[in-house]
Scaffold this motif. Structure first.
Motif, PDB file in Angstrom:
ATOM      1  N   ALA A  34       0.839  -1.204   0.000  1.00 23.59           N
ATOM      2  CA  ALA A  34       0.000   0.000   0.000  1.00 23.59           C
ATOM      3  C   ALA A  34       0.871   1.250   0.000  1.00 23.59           C
ATOM      4  CB  ALA A  34      -0.925  -0.006   1.215  1.00 23.59           C
ATOM      5  N   LEU A  35       2.003   1.213   0.734  1.00 22.43           N
ATOM      6  CA  LEU A  35       2.935   2.341   0.735  1.00 22.43           C
ATOM      7  C   LEU A  35       3.498   2.583  -0.667  1.00 22.43           C
ATOM      8  CD1 LEU A  35       4.863   4.440   1.956  1.00 22.43           C
ATOM      9  CD2 LEU A  35       6.356   2.551   2.652  1.00 22.43           C
ATOM     10  N   LEU A  36       3.833   1.510  -1.367  1.00 25.23           N
ATOM     11  CA  LEU A  36       4.362   1.662  -2.726  1.00 25.23           C
ATOM     12  C   LEU A  36       3.336   2.329  -3.634  1.00 25.23           C
ATOM     13  CD1 LEU A  36       6.598   1.050  -4.812  1.00 25.23           C
ATOM     14  CD2 LEU A  36       5.546  -1.202  -5.140  1.00 25.23           C
ATOM     15  N   ARG A  37       2.073   1.907  -3.539  1.00 26.12           N
ATOM     16  CA  ARG A  37       1.034   2.534  -4.356  1.00 26.12           C
ATOM     17  C   ARG A  37       0.843   3.999  -3.966  1.00 26.12           C
ATOM     18  NH1 ARG A  37      -1.483  -2.281  -2.963  1.00 26.12           N
ATOM     19  NH2 ARG A  37      -2.953  -1.218  -1.578  1.00 26.12           N
ATOM     20  N   GLN A  38       0.926   4.267  -2.655  1.00 27.00           N
ATOM     21  CA  GLN A  38       0.769   5.643  -2.193  1.00 27.00           C
ATOM     22  C   GLN A  38       1.888   6.527  -2.729  1.00 27.00           C
ATOM     23  OE1 GLN A  38      -2.031   6.245   0.363  1.00 27.00           O
ATOM     24  NE2 GLN A  38      -1.786   7.958  -1.026  1.00 27.00           N
ATOM     25  N   MET A  39       3.110   6.010  -2.734  1.00 30.03           N
ATOM     26  CA  MET A  39       4.243   6.786  -3.255  1.00 30.03           C
ATOM     27  C   MET A  39       4.074   7.052  -4.752  1.00 30.03           C
ATOM     28  SD  MET A  39       6.339   7.693  -0.873  1.00 30.03           S
ATOM     29  CE  MET A  39       7.827   8.084  -1.804  1.00 30.03           C
ATOM     30  N   ASP A  40       3.571   6.076  -5.489  1.00 29.38           N
ATOM     31  CA  ASP A  40       3.322   6.294  -6.918  1.00 29.38           C
ATOM     32  C   ASP A  40       2.298   7.408  -7.119  1.00 29.38           C
ATOM     33  OD1 ASP A  40       5.075   4.282  -7.601  1.00 29.38           O
ATOM     34  OD2 ASP A  40       3.528   2.761  -7.910  1.00 29.38           O
ATOM     35  N   ALA A  41       1.245   7.408  -6.293  1.00 34.58           N
ATOM     36  CA  ALA A  41       0.217   8.448  -6.416  1.00 34.58           C
ATOM     37  C   ALA A  41       0.774   9.810  -6.034  1.00 34.58           C
ATOM     38  CB  ALA A  41      -0.992   8.098  -5.544  1.00 34.58           C
ATOM     39  N   PRO A  79      13.178  -6.458  -0.105  1.00 35.84           N
ATOM     40  CA  PRO A  79      12.675  -6.240  -1.467  1.00 35.84           C
ATOM     41  C   PRO A  79      11.945  -4.918  -1.661  1.00 35.84           C
ATOM     42  CG  PRO A  79      11.459  -8.000  -0.347  1.00 35.84           C
ATOM     43  CD  PRO A  79      12.646  -7.702   0.492  1.00 35.84           C
ATOM     44  N   LEU A  80      11.389  -4.338  -0.602  1.00 38.07           N
ATOM     45  CA  LEU A  80      10.689  -3.070  -0.770  1.00 38.07           C
ATOM     46  C   LEU A  80      11.645  -1.955  -1.196  1.00 38.07           C
ATOM     47  CD1 LEU A  80       8.072  -1.413  -0.534  1.00 38.07           C
ATOM     48  CD2 LEU A  80       8.593  -1.077   1.896  1.00 38.07           C
ATOM     49  N   VAL A  81      12.897  -2.031  -0.754  1.00 39.68           N
ATOM     50  CA  VAL A  81      13.882  -1.008  -1.139  1.00 39.68           C
ATOM     51  C   VAL A  81      14.016  -0.962  -2.657  1.00 39.68           C
ATOM     52  CG1 VAL A  81      16.285  -0.276  -0.954  1.00 39.68           C
ATOM     53  CG2 VAL A  81      15.113  -1.230   1.047  1.00 39.68           C
ATOM     54  N   ASP A  82      14.220  -2.130  -3.273  1.00 37.88           N
ATOM     55  CA  ASP A  82      14.385  -2.177  -4.731  1.00 37.88           C
ATOM     56  C   ASP A  82      13.098  -1.789  -5.445  1.00 37.88           C
ATOM     57  OD1 ASP A  82      17.027  -2.968  -4.487  1.00 37.88           O
ATOM     58  OD2 ASP A  82      16.516  -5.112  -4.481  1.00 37.88           O
ATOM     59  N   ARG A  83      11.947  -2.206  -4.894  1.00 37.82           N
ATOM     60  CA  ARG A  83      10.666  -1.850  -5.528  1.00 37.82           C
ATOM     61  C   ARG A  83      10.499  -0.327  -5.570  1.00 37.82           C
ATOM     62  NH1 ARG A  83       6.119  -5.358  -5.776  1.00 37.82           N
ATOM     63  NH2 ARG A  83       6.867  -7.479  -6.109  1.00 37.82           N
ATOM     64  N   ARG A 128      12.835   1.998  -5.394  1.00 42.40           N
ATOM     65  CA  ARG A 128      13.818   2.615  -6.295  1.00 42.40           C
ATOM     66  C   ARG A 128      13.478   2.351  -7.757  1.00 42.40           C
ATOM     67  NH1 ARG A 128      19.005   1.072  -2.431  1.00 42.40           N
ATOM     68  NH2 ARG A 128      18.797   2.905  -1.057  1.00 42.40           N
ATOM     69  N   ASP A 129      12.989   1.142  -8.055  1.00 42.10           N
ATOM     70  CA  ASP A 129      12.585   0.845  -9.439  1.00 42.10           C
ATOM     71  C   ASP A 129      11.470   1.773  -9.904  1.00 42.10           C
ATOM     72  OD1 ASP A 129      14.433  -1.164  -9.547  1.00 42.10           O
ATOM     73  OD2 ASP A 129      13.003  -2.799  -9.198  1.00 42.10           O
ATOM     74  N   HIS A 130      10.628   2.235  -8.962  1.00 45.42           N
ATOM     75  CA  HIS A 130       9.542   3.151  -9.303  1.00 45.42           C
ATOM     76  C   HIS A 130       9.974   4.610  -9.272  1.00 45.42           C
ATOM     77  CE1 HIS A 130       5.779   0.464  -9.008  1.00 45.42           C
ATOM     78  NE2 HIS A 130       6.816  -0.352  -8.956  1.00 45.42           N
ATOM     79  N   GLY A 131      11.256   4.832  -9.024  1.00 45.93           N
ATOM     80  CA  GLY A 131      11.782   6.200  -9.074  1.00 45.93           C
ATOM     81  C   GLY A 131      11.635   6.985  -7.787  1.00 45.93           C
ATOM     82  N   HIS A 132      11.409   6.300  -6.664  1.00 46.29           N
ATOM     83  CA  HIS A 132      11.204   7.000  -5.393  1.00 46.29           C
ATOM     84  C   HIS A 132      12.498   7.068  -4.595  1.00 46.29           C
ATOM     85  CE1 HIS A 132       7.080   6.776  -6.504  1.00 46.29           C
ATOM     86  NE2 HIS A 132       6.971   5.476  -6.291  1.00 46.29           N
TER      87      HIS A 132
END
Length: 767
Positions: free
Chosen positions: A30-37, A55-59, A61-65
């Motif tokens: 949910a945090l990853l989706r929130q950061m994308d938004a 794995p969340l670290v790489d996810r 960074r892969d999304h540009g955060h």
């Protein structure tokens, strides 16, 4: 931090988000989706600090955060909630966390952000001393129900105590979570929204082979054991079905996976059930399912996997507790099956029902996809959280004149009924709105309207019309046509007139019913219209009024109906397809209770009617049903039939009027059951009774079909006659009712749910 300057308002808000883990749990995804938004906005800049690698670290960074790791000692990071509840362990952990807290505080000071946002329970607790040292405002984001069925008692006491004073505000991931945080400071609800790529482009076609799946972290609270035991029953009827368990153990639950495998072998299900482990592509796994199951034996804080399944159009079987009902219920069509938590037999029956009737299952899956597409997106939750950040940072958002100007229209504010309660709920959703109405009688309606900006028609100058609005009927078309509303969006609460108010902006109509006097004249009057002066007047006016009414309906931009029966009537009257949005009920069950004094000692266990005393309400038939019975009846209401009904009432029936809120709470709480015999378009009284754990005996018609689940919060009789009602009362003598199940059922119709959905409907129209 001082008073914000013009340059403060112009620059983006800077926020750092803290999470203790980098593993891919529900809150972390949910945090990853929130950061994308957040990345798509230009008014906020967010970065993430994690207390460990994973794995969340790489996810991220892969999304540009922007993300960094500030390591917490592994022993502290992996400590379970139960270990932390032991006093000796807790004291040792607190001492061991001091160096980390100091490092975290130093980093927060260095970043100089506007807000610190913590998004896991450990991060919440560690964030409290760190932000104190750093001098930054703190917002908690709570993803766990803070209750004793979910957490150890010492942890519950600690978190609840801190929530009331440590953070500036608290975000709960569901209303169910919010209810476990009494007294929390600045509490708001923001559901974990779905990202656009989680939504299937269209409802899918069902798989050829039955596949029943459960998706989620392997843990005792997730229900994999219950799922396996239910599978053993389902395969007896559907031996071709296969069952998939997707997920991996986390947070010390590795041994539980062995228990699940042992249970599969013990039940002889090796050829039917497979543990497939963690999946990087849950959408693909869900698309392959015939049915998705959520089987948590304890109430879940939210139930993200249920929303994800709905987003793919997959029918769901889920437990009826925690945050799950907020996702599944509330729409016009059921989106799945809800079962009691921990009830393996009920879980098996629901899965079997879905496999027995694949057409019905796919219909529910399509309804779930539609609900996910319109109500469960990431946008509203992001807006809520950013608005909260601005508030705690002292950084106001757009000025009031930049927001859309919303106005609320209503037929007349002269009564205290369900329609007027809806207007109050609309004001909760749009607190800055003005209210426009033909007639307003402050003494006749709810006192809360006295604090509202109310605009009235010239008819309001005629005092007798304010007190007797039905006498104004010949003048209301003209008065409504002249009540022009200048606003960016108008929401019309209408059962005959408000949908006709002219507007400068789009108009969203919330329809309680197409005008009963035009389309249901005989039922409205309680007999043949030709036999009364009022009926003859209606017949004379009906043709021109219907033309006016249909022209008014055609000018609306969108329609909401308060029940399925009203949706059908809207289509029949106007040819308009309306979305169903049930009205909310708002009952304070905790307030003072004062006995009803009607000349006899009622005592507990009487039956109750709460109704206006009008012909179509059929109160006369309810009174007749109790004639000669040992049961007692209390009727609460007023209206034209009051004296007639009092004169006809037998000795075991009492009629009370003008009760206070305290007396109404007493009346509901002491009743055996509510009796509802009217042809209602919706009918709020069963929900109000349900808030006190009381069932309803109701006419099998109208809106009661939406609010009453037979056997859960009530029972039906088929015709509104004294004999049929009497038979239902007699049958109820041997019935037993589950107060908790009744209360859980009515929660789906809560004010918060109504506010969320009406705001979403307004946003779609305004966009």
């Amino acid at each position: 931090m001082g008073k914000p300057t013009v340059s403060d308002r112009a620059r983006p808000l800077e926020v750092v988000i803290l999470d203790h883990t980098a593993q891919l749990g529900g809150a972390e995804l949910a945090l990853l989706r929130q950061m994308d938004a957040l990345a798509a906005r230009d008014d906020v800049v967010a970065r993430v600090i994690l207390f460990g690698n994973g794995p969340l670290v790489d996810r991220l960074r892969d999304h540009g955060h922007e993300v960094e790791v500030l390591p917490l000692r592994p022993g502290l990071r992996r400590m379970t909630r139960y270990e932390a509840a032991r006093p000796a362990t807790a004291a040792k952990s607190a001492a061991g966390a001091i160096p980390f807290v100091r490092r975290l505080a130093a980093r927060l000071r260095q970043l100089d952000v506007d807000v610190v946002h913590t998004t896991s329970l450990k991060a919440d607790l560690l964030g409290v001393p760190a932000v104190r040292l750093a001098g930054r405002p703190l917002v908690w984001h709570v993803h766990d129900r803070i209750s004793r069925d979910y957490l150890p008692t010492p942890v519950v006491a600690l978190v609840r105590g801190l929530a009331a004073r440590a953070p500036r505000a608290v975000v709960a991931n569901s209303r169910a979570t919010a209810e476990t945080l009494p007294g929390a400071r600045g509490l708001v609800v923001a559901h974990p929204g779905l990202a656009p790529d989680q939504l299937a482009p269209a409802p899918r076609t069902r798989p050829a082979t039955p596949v029943v799946g459960i998706l989620g972290r392997i843990a005792p609270t997730k229900g994999q054991l219950e799922f396996v035991r239910a599978a053993a029953q389902v395969v007896r009827r559907h031996p071709e079905a296969t069952f998939c368990i997707m997920g991996s153990p986390m947070f010390g639950h590795e041994e539980h996976e062995g228990e699940i495998r042992h249970e599969i072998a013990r039940l002889g299900l090796d050829d039917h059930v497979e543990l497939v482990g963690f999946s990087d592509d849950p959408a693909a796994e869900l698309d392959a399912m015939t049915v998705a199951v959520h089987a948590s034996p304890v109430p879940e804080p939210y139930g993200q996997v249920v929303a994800e399944a709905m987003a793919r159009g997959v029918p769901v079987v889920a437990t009826d507790a925690g945050g799950v009902p907020e996702i599944v219920t509330g729409g016009p069509v059921p989106v799945g099956w809800l079962v009691r938590p921990g009830d393996v037999d009920a879980l098996a029956e629901a899965i079997t029902a879905a496999l027995d009737d694949p057409d019905e299952a796919e219909r529910r899956g399509a309804a779930g996809w539609q609900r996910a597409r319109t109500d469960l997106g990431i946008g509203p939750s992001t807006d809520t959280i950013v608005g909260l950040w601005r508030e705690v940072a002292g950084r106001p958002g757009p000025s009031t004149h930049e927001r859309p100007r919303v106005a609320i229209a209503h037929d007349y504010l002269t009564q205290r009924g369900g329609a007027e309660r809806v207007v109050l709920a609309l004001l909760r959703a749009f607190p800055d709105a003005t209210v426009h109405t033909t007639l307003y009688d402050p003494a006749g309606t709810f006192p809360e309207f006295r604090d509202v900006d109310i605009r009235v028609s010239p008819l309001n100058r005629v005092g007798p019309l304010r007190r007797h609005h039905r006498a104004a009927l010949p003048f209301l078309p003209l008065a409504s046509s002249l009540l022009r509303i200048d606003a960016d969006l108008v929401i019309a609460s209408s059962s005959g007139w408000a949908h006709g108010f002219p507007t400068t902006g789009p108009k969203l109509v919330y329809c309680h019913a197409p005008a009963r006097w035009l389309y249901q004249s005989e039922r409205y009057l309680g007999g043949d219209p030709r036999r009364s002066p009022t009926g003859l007047a209606l017949l004379a006016l009906r043709a021109p009024l219907r033309r006016w009414d249909r022209r008014a309906a055609a000018r609306a931009d969108a329609y909401l109906a308060n029940s399925r029966v009203v949706r059908d009537r809207v289509h029949e009257a106007y040819g308009i397809d309306a979305e169903v949005l049930p009205p909310p009920f708002a009952v304070d069950t905790t307030g003072e209770r004062a006995p009803v004094d009607e000349g006899v000692e009622l005592g507990p266990g009487y039956h109750l009617v709460v109704s206006r005393l009008l012909p179509y309400k059929n109160v006369d038939q309810v009174i007749e049903a109790f004639r000669g019975l040992p049961e007692r009846l209390l009727v609460v209401g007023a209206g034209p039939l009051l004296e007639q009904l009092r004169a006809a009432a037998p000795d075991n029936v009492r009629i009370a009027t003008d009760l206070t809120d305290a007396q109404m709470r007493w009346a509901y709480s002491h009743a055996r059951a509510l009796v509802a015999a009217s042809h209602e378009d919706f009918g709020l009284s069963p929900l109000e009774a349900g808030a006190f754990g009381r069932p309803t005996l109701a006419l099998r018609a109208g809106g009661y079909l939406d609010t009453i689940a037979e056997g859960v919060n009530g029972a039906f009789f088929d015709v509104p006659t004294g004999d049929a009602i009497r038979a239902a009362v007699v049958a109820d003598r041997s019935a037993t009712w589950d107060d908790a199940a009744i209360r859980a059922h009515v929660e789906a119709f809560s004010p918060n749910r109504f506010v969320e959905r009406v705001r979403a409907a307004a946003a779609r129209l305004a966009s």
